[in-house]
Structures are given as structure tokens and as C-alpha cells.
Design an enzyme around this catalytic site. Structure first.
Site, PDB file in Angstrom:
ATOM      1  CB  CYS A   2      -0.871   0.032   1.244  1.00 32.00           C
ATOM      2  SG  CYS A   2      -1.737  -1.487   1.543  1.00 32.00           S
ATOM      3  NE  ARG A  27       4.316   1.746  -1.387  1.00 29.12           N
ATOM      4  CZ  ARG A  27       5.171   1.746  -0.359  1.00 29.12           C
ATOM      5  NH1 ARG A  27       6.312   2.375  -0.450  1.00 29.12           N
ATOM      6  NH2 ARG A  27       4.880   1.124   0.759  1.00 29.12           N
ATOM      7  CD1 TRP A  74      -0.522  -5.052  -4.155  1.00 29.64           C
ATOM      8  CD2 TRP A  74       0.104  -6.258  -2.377  1.00 29.64           C
ATOM      9  NE1 TRP A  74       0.130  -6.169  -4.609  1.00 29.64           N
ATOM     10  CE2 TRP A  74       0.515  -6.920  -3.546  1.00 29.64           C
ATOM     11  CE3 TRP A  74       0.376  -6.827  -1.153  1.00 29.64           C
ATOM     12  CZ2 TRP A  74       1.203  -8.126  -3.515  1.00 29.64           C
ATOM     13  CZ3 TRP A  74       1.069  -8.030  -1.113  1.00 29.64           C
ATOM     14  CH2 TRP A  74       1.471  -8.671  -2.291  1.00 29.64           C
ATOM     15  CG  ASN A 100       1.524  -0.098   4.244  1.00 24.65           C
ATOM     16  OD1 ASN A 100       1.261  -1.282   4.103  1.00 24.65           O
ATOM     17  ND2 ASN A 100       2.602   0.473   3.741  1.00 24.65           N
ATOM     18  N   GLY A 101      -0.252  -2.274   6.436  1.00 26.68           N
ATOM     19  CA  GLY A 101       0.208  -3.285   7.406  1.00 26.68           C
ATOM     20  C   GLY A 101      -0.920  -4.226   7.753  1.00 26.68           C
ATOM     21  CD  GLU A 484      15.907 -19.078  -7.340  1.00 29.05           C
ATOM     22  OE1 GLU A 484      15.436 -19.857  -8.163  1.00 29.05           O
ATOM     23  OE2 GLU A 484      15.635 -17.857  -7.328  1.00 29.05           O
ATOM     24  CE  LYS A 488      16.519 -15.175  -9.599  1.00 28.83           C
ATOM     25  NZ  LYS A 488      15.443 -15.891  -9.016  1.00 28.83           N
ATOM     26  CD  GLU A 491      15.790 -14.807 -13.476  1.00 30.35           C
ATOM     27  OE1 GLU A 491      14.758 -14.630 -14.122  1.00 30.35           O
ATOM     28  OE2 GLU A 491      15.785 -15.132 -12.266  1.00 30.35           O
ATOM     29  CG  HIS A 507      27.593 -40.467 -12.965  1.00 30.02           C
ATOM     30  ND1 HIS A 507      28.071 -41.762 -12.943  1.00 30.02           N
ATOM     31  CD2 HIS A 507      27.417 -40.118 -11.663  1.00 30.02           C
ATOM     32  CE1 HIS A 507      28.158 -42.185 -11.698  1.00 30.02           C
ATOM     33  NE2 HIS A 507      27.769 -41.202 -10.891  1.00 30.02           N
ATOM     34  CE  LYS A 606       8.158 -10.127 -10.276  1.00 32.96           C
ATOM     35  NZ  LYS A 606       9.298 -10.939  -9.795  1.00 32.96           N
TER      36      LYS A 606
HETATM   37  C1  F6R Z   1      12.873 -16.161 -11.913  1.00 33.38           C
HETATM   38  C2  F6R Z   1      11.444 -15.939 -11.899  1.00 33.38           C
HETATM   39  C3  F6R Z   1      10.568 -16.904 -12.597  1.00 33.38           C
HETATM   40  C4  F6R Z   1       9.259 -17.106 -11.814  1.00 33.38           C
HETATM   41  C5  F6R Z   1       8.284 -17.980 -12.623  1.00 33.38           C
HETATM   42  C6  F6R Z   1       7.017 -18.238 -11.852  1.00 33.38           C
HETATM   43  O1  F6R Z   1      13.554 -15.185 -11.191  1.00 33.38           O
HETATM   44  O2  F6R Z   1      10.975 -14.979 -11.354  1.00 33.38           O
HETATM   45  O3  F6R Z   1      11.210 -18.127 -12.790  1.00 33.38           O
HETATM   46  O4  F6R Z   1       9.555 -17.694 -10.595  1.00 33.38           O
HETATM   47  O5  F6R Z   1       7.980 -17.367 -13.840  1.00 33.38           O
HETATM   48  O6  F6R Z   1       6.357 -17.053 -11.559  1.00 33.38           O
HETATM   49  P1  F6R Z   1       5.285 -16.996 -10.425  1.00 33.38           P
HETATM   50  O7  F6R Z   1       5.963 -17.270  -9.123  1.00 33.38           O
HETATM   51  O8  F6R Z   1       4.724 -15.612 -10.487  1.00 33.38           O
HETATM   52  O9  F6R Z   1       4.261 -18.054 -10.732  1.00 33.38           O
END
Ligand code: F6R
Length: 611
Positions: A2, A27, A74, A100-101, A484, A488, A491, A507, A606
Site C-alpha cells: 500500500c 508499489r 494492496w 498500511n500493514g 536457484e 538467477k 536470467e 557421470h 514478470k
Molecule cells: C525467476 C522468476 C521466474 C518465476 C516464474 C514463476 O527469477 O521470477 O522463474 O519464478 O515465472 O512465476 P510466479 O511465481 O509468479 O508463478
């Protein structure tokens, strides 16, 4: 999360509130509203959805009010509807308040107020606040607020106005940011410096426990009912820098927010010294949980990696079989899912098409679906039978960071909660784990401040000489965190990275190791350390340059590896929440060194809403 704005001064308030809310859109929010004092009346305008809807309702009539408050919400408690949008009012419509909270004890307060005759209109936790202010109000809004806060548990930044004191704004803060802006005969409250930089560069950050009053003459801050002074900061940031909290990118800001985000995930569910985890939002019947004979976790990308750690924790504690699937594969393999399977879908956005399709497929097959999700009003949250929200706050950078660590926190809490309910965890084991879970936010914060410089230097060493590949290795849980870490790095820095179970390299893949190949070896699992050391030696014998990632003070790993990255010690099972942090930073600094677009990497979005 928020956005909050409050204004008192000598200019028309409406345009100031609107511009501030627009500058906080980044935000994330799903409804918005304003309240202004116009000729001793409250003007309240609220709308679900984006700011455009609110602007349409406000129309051209901005009025001449010089006092007002505004909010982008939010959703946490209650759907993003007009009735749940802030500001909220007391019974008589004289006090308007936004927040907010999360007020953890809102049900208790609401029941008490309802018994006294207060009428509630929304599903929010926030609405208890204007009614509580009304209860205490005796002509001094500030004094009433100082009484209100003594009754609250949880996190809040609150701002209120009252028609009986038309030139005044009153605010309180606990664990949610709230800033005072000091202009020339005009004063502001905001959750974010970005909302204020176009009006003033003089700001004051309120501290936990502060109650502040603003009027045209200035600001007064109270702490424990005593007047106190707070330092005034001069801020040089422009608007964009302010949105990033002064960090150069959202990703690094979000990496740094992980301590706070993890605290938010725990809040109301697990407090220090609590006897048990409270997941009251899951109304699992005894009969249902005892009938579950398998858990299936389904997710994509980073959320899938969180699911792998979840599998490990759930299997260890429940001794039940747990499968983990990539969502785009799940429904095409005719999965063995029925009414005795609990399906857990994991998604930050709650809109990922493959995960949503897996949810629907699971329900079709008779399974109940639990979602672990960050966005409250998302499709996945709405369609699942049960939801555990991560409360990580809005994640803006494409590369997921705080969403991952908070997803892990939920998995740990859920595994402990279920194991305790099924009698599979004794009280002392439970206490040891929950105490350590409560300590993790602080350890993450400590880790962030201790290691950033070191990681930056290491990254430059590992990748600057044009290296195009990197390996991440580990055993057990470390293997999942390695996945992971590799994702990171790939990407955002476009360096090819592979995660490998350390014992599996020989292997075939070990053929790719040549002199100087960077290898990040995760070594947090103490029972597997000797095996890890053998694998590290095998790689070094072929010229690999190995950076070990281990707990602080692990001399054996320090001696074996060319470099080490250290994280505070914790229970091995919980290590992923800490060990992922240096890997996120490593990726960030590699991308920075290679001048990549950190927050918007090429080819990525995203929220992936196509299959
Ligand atoms: C990597 C990343 C993606 C998401 C994936 C799933 O940094 O952000 O691999 O994790 O696209 O997205 P959500 O969690 O929104 O379903």
C-alpha cells in the site's frame, strides 16, 4: 504494498494527493481512495482497480480542501472492492483513516467494538481503527491515537483526519514505513519518499512506536506519550531513485528487503516464544489431513525451486511421499492425483498460466489445492481451496528474490504445523525449529550487511575475464539452492550456468570443467560435507576455481576452496533461506559488471500468463 499520502498546507490538497498516489503506483495496488475535509464535511472517494477508476470518480471537481489523505491498497484482508478500499470511516463519518500493514488482533477488537454498537461495513482489519479512534475521541485526535496504539498488535502505518479538527493529520507507525515531509507551511505523511520529492527534500523518518501530529504550523512527534525530536534528513534523490529507495535497481532493493519480508511472512503466524505455529487461515479438518496420502507440489521457475526445498522439508517431517512438478509438464503426464492428494501450487504473481492450469487440472481430479502466493487478489489465490500468502510485498524486478525466501518460510511453517497436528513432531523438536525460524530474518539482515562488498569483489574475479559459464553444485538441500543460484545468474547476467548434484558430475558433465571454470560449491549440509569435499577435489584436479558457500567459521571448507562465502549458522534444514542470499547478490553483481539490464532482462516478463 500500500501507498500512503497525507497533506496539510495552504494549497488545494486533491491534486497533491492524486500525484502522490500516481508516483507510488510502482508499489503495486488493487484499489485506491482519498478523503478530504471540505467545509467541515468529509469528501470520500474510493474505487476498485487502477488509479484511472478513481480519477474518473473524482472527475474535474477537485474542490478547495487543503487537508486530505490518500491510499493505494494492496489487498490483504478482504477482496479489492470499493467497500474494502481505504480510507475507512467511523460510525458517524467524522473520522477517516488509512493504514498500511496488518492488525493482528483486529478480530478481538472488532468483537469488542461491535458489542458496544459500532457498525462495520468492510471485511478489512483496518476498519477497527477509525472505530477505535471514535471510541477514544474527546476533542483531541492525537490523544485518541496515542490510546489506540496501546491496543494494537501487528504492523501499521496509520494516518487519520477528523472533521472536528480540520487542520490536523495524525499518524502512528510500527514496523511499516512512514515519512514526514516538511515543506514551506505545508506538511506531508507518506509511506514512500518518492511521493514527496517533488514537494520537499526535507524529510523525517518516524520510528516504531511514534505518534505524530501535523498541522500548518509543523510536526509534533510523541513516543511513549512524551514529545520527542526526530532528525531531519535532506534527500538528494530524484523521483526514480526514491522509488527504488535509493538503490540503483529494484532487484538489489528487493534482496535487501528480505529480512523485513520474512518478518511479514511470520507475523501473526509465529511469534518469538510462541508454543506453536498458527495457520488459522487453513481450515483443514482433522479427517481431511489424516486422509491425505500424498502431496504434489507444482510451480514454475523460482517457485519450482522453492517447491523442491518444500518437498525436502515436508518429507522429512511428515514421512509422506511428496512429488514436485514443473507446471508446464504436470498436466500432460496424466498425474496420479485424486481426493487423497493435497496439491500445493506456488506462485509469486498468482497469474502464471501453467500453474493456474495445473491448479484447475488438480481440482478436476478431485484434489484440494493449497496455494502459496504473494498477490492476494490473483487468479490462483482466488481459485485455490486454501491460500497461504507470503506477504513479501510487491516484487518489481523480473528476477524473483524476496518471493523465493518467503515461499521457503511458508513451506517450513506449513511442514512444522502439519507435522505437529499429525503428532509427527515432538514439542522440543518443534520449539528448536520455530525458535530458529524466528531468528532467520535477523540473520538475513546481518548477512546482507556483512557480505555485500565481499560478493562484489568475488563476482568481479569470477566473471570479468569474459567467462561465459559457471557451475553451481551441492548435495541434498544445497543442490536445490544451487538450481536457484544458477537460474538467477543465467536470467540477469546471461552467463550460462548449470546446477548439478555434486555427486552426479562425474557421470558426464565433468568433461566441461577446464582450467579456471568457476564453480560455486554449496556446503551447508554438515552430514554431507565430507562427500562435498571429495567432489570439490575432483573438480579442482581438473582446474576448476571453487568458491565454497558454508556456515561462518567452517575452516575445513575455507581450507579446501579457493574462496569462501559464509552465511550465519543455522539448522541445516533451514539453510536455504540464508544460502540463497549470496547467490542472488552474485547474480546481481555479475549482471552489473556486464552492464545488463538487471530489472528487465532480455526476453523475460514478470508475469507469464501464456502457456
Ligand atoms: C525467476 C522468476 C521466474 C518465476 C516464474 C514463476 O527469477 O521470477 O522463474 O519464478 O515465472 O512465476 P510466479 O511465481 O509468479 O508463478
Amino acid at each position: 504494498m500500500c501507498g500512503i499520502i497525507g497533506y496539510v498546507g495552504n494549497k488545494p490538497a486533491m491534486p497533491i494527493l492524486i500525484n502522490a498516489l500516481l508516483s507510488m503506483e510502482y508499489r503495486g495496488y488493487d484499489s485506491a481512495g482519498v478523503a478530504l475535509i471540505e467545509q467541515e464535511n468529509l469528501r470520500l472517494v474510493r474505487a476498485p482497480g487502477k488509479m484511472a477508476n478513481l480519477l474518473k470518480k473524482i472527475g474535474d471537481d477537485h474542490g478547495l480542501a487543503t487537508v486530505g489523505i490518500g491510499h493505494t491498497r494492496w489487498a490483504t484482508h478482504g477482496a479489492p472492492t470499493e467497500i474494502n478500499a481505504h480510507p475507512h470511516l467511523d460510525c458517524q463519518g467524522k473520522i477517516a483513516l488509512l493504514h498500511n500493514g496488518i492488525i493482528e488482533n483486529y478480530l478481538e477488537i472488532k468483537t469488542k467494538l461491535q458489542a458496544q454498537g459500532h457498525i462495520f461495513r468492510s471485511d478489512t482489519d483496518t476498519e477497527v481503527l477509525p472505530h477505535l479512534l471514535e471510541h477514544y475521541y474527546q476533542g483531541d485526535l492525537g490523544a485518541a491515537m496515542r490510546k489506540v496504539v496501546t491496543e494494537l498488535r501487528g504492523a501499521y502505518a496509520i494516518v487519520a483526519i477528523c472533521v472536528q479538527e480540520p487542520g490536523k493529520l495524525v499518524a502512528a507507525r510500527q514496523d511499516s514505513p512512514l515519512i514526514v515531509g516538511l515543506g514551506d507551511k505545508e506538511f506531508f505523511f507518506a509511506s514512500d519518499m518518492a511521493a514527496l520529492v517533488e514537494h520537499t527534500r526535507e524529510m523525517m523518518v518516524l520510528q516504531n512506536g511514534d505518534v505524530a501530529e501535523l498541522c500548518e504550523e509543523g510536526v509534533t512527534v510523541y513516543h511513549n506519550n512524551q514529545k520527542v525530536g526526530r532528525r531531519i534528513l535532506h534527500v538528494e534523490w530524484d523521483k526514480e531513485a526514491a522509488q527504488k529507495g535509493g538503490y540503483p535497481h529494484y532487484m538489489i532493493k528487493e534482496i535487501h528487503e528480505q529480512g523485513v519480508a520474512l518478518r511479514q511472512t511470520l507475523r501473526g503466524r509465529l511469534e518469538r516464544n510462541a508454543a506453536a505455529i498458527d495457520l488459522g487461515e487453513l481450515d483443514f479438518s482433522e479427517e481431511y489431513i489424516r486422509g491425505v496420502n500424498k502431496i504434489a507440489i507444482v510451480a514454475c521457475g523460482t517457485a519450482y525451486h522453492a517447491g523442491l526445498v518444500g518437498k525436502y522439508a515436508l518429507e522429512k517431517m511428515l514421512r509422506l511421499p511428496v512429488e514436485v512438478d514443473i507446471a508446464s509438464e504436470f498436466r500432460y503426464r496424466d498425474p496420479l492425483v485424486n481426493s487423497q492428494t493435497l496439491v500445493i501450487v506456488v506462485s509469486q504473481s498468482g497469474e502464471t498460466a501453467d500453474t493456474l492450469a495445473a491448479l484447475r487440472e488438480s481440482k478436476k481430479r478431485g484434489a484440494k489445492v493449497l496455494a502459496i502466493c504473494n498477490v492476494v487478489a490473483s487468479s490462483i489465490a482466488l481459485e485455490a481451496d486454501y491460500v497461504l500468502f507470503t506477504y513479501a510485498g510487491k516484487e518489481t524486478a523480473v528476477a524473483s528474490t524476496k518471493a523465493y525466501s518467503t515461499q521457503l518460510m511458508i513451506f517450513y511453517m506449513f511442514a512444522i504445523y502439519l507435522a505437529a497436528r499429525l503428532g509427527k513432531l515432538n514439542a522440543s523438536e518443534q520449539q528448536k525449529l520455530t525458535e530458529e525460524l524466528c531468528a532467520l530474518p535477523e540473520k538475513v539482515q546481518q548477512l546482507l550487511s556483512d557480505t555485500e562488498k565481499r560478493i562484489k569483489a568475488l563476482t568481479e574475479k569470477l566473471f570479468l575475464e569474459g567467462r561465459q559459464d559457471c557451475f553451481f553444485i551441492g548435495r541434498g538441500l544445497d543442490n536445490y539452492v544451487a538450481m536457484e543460484g544458477a537460474l538467477k545468474l543465467k536470467e540477469i547476467s546471461y552467463i550460462h550456468a548449470e546446477a548439478y548434484a555434486a555427486g552426479e558430475l562425474k557421470h558426464g558433465t565433468i568433461a566441461l570443467i577446464e582450467p579456471g571454470t568457476p564453480v560455486i560449491a554449496l556446503c551447508t549440509q554438515q552430514s554431507l560435507q565430507e562427500k562435498m569435499i571429495s567432489n570439490i577435489k575432483e573438480l579442482q584436479a581438473r582446474g576448476a576455481y571453487v568458491a565454497g558457500l558454508c556456515f561462518l567459521g567452517n575452516e575445513q571448507i575455507e581450507q579446501v576452496c579457493e574462496e569462501t562465502l559464509q552465511v550465519p549458522e543455522t539448522i541445516d534444514l533451514l539453510a536455504p533461506i540464508l544460502s540463497v542470499v549470496p547467490l542472488q547478490m552474485l547474480a546481481y553483481y555479475a549482471a552489473l559488471a556486464r552492464e545488463c539490464d538487471v530489472d528487465q532482462p532480455r526476453n523475460l516478463a514478470k508475469s507469464v500468463t501464456v502457456e
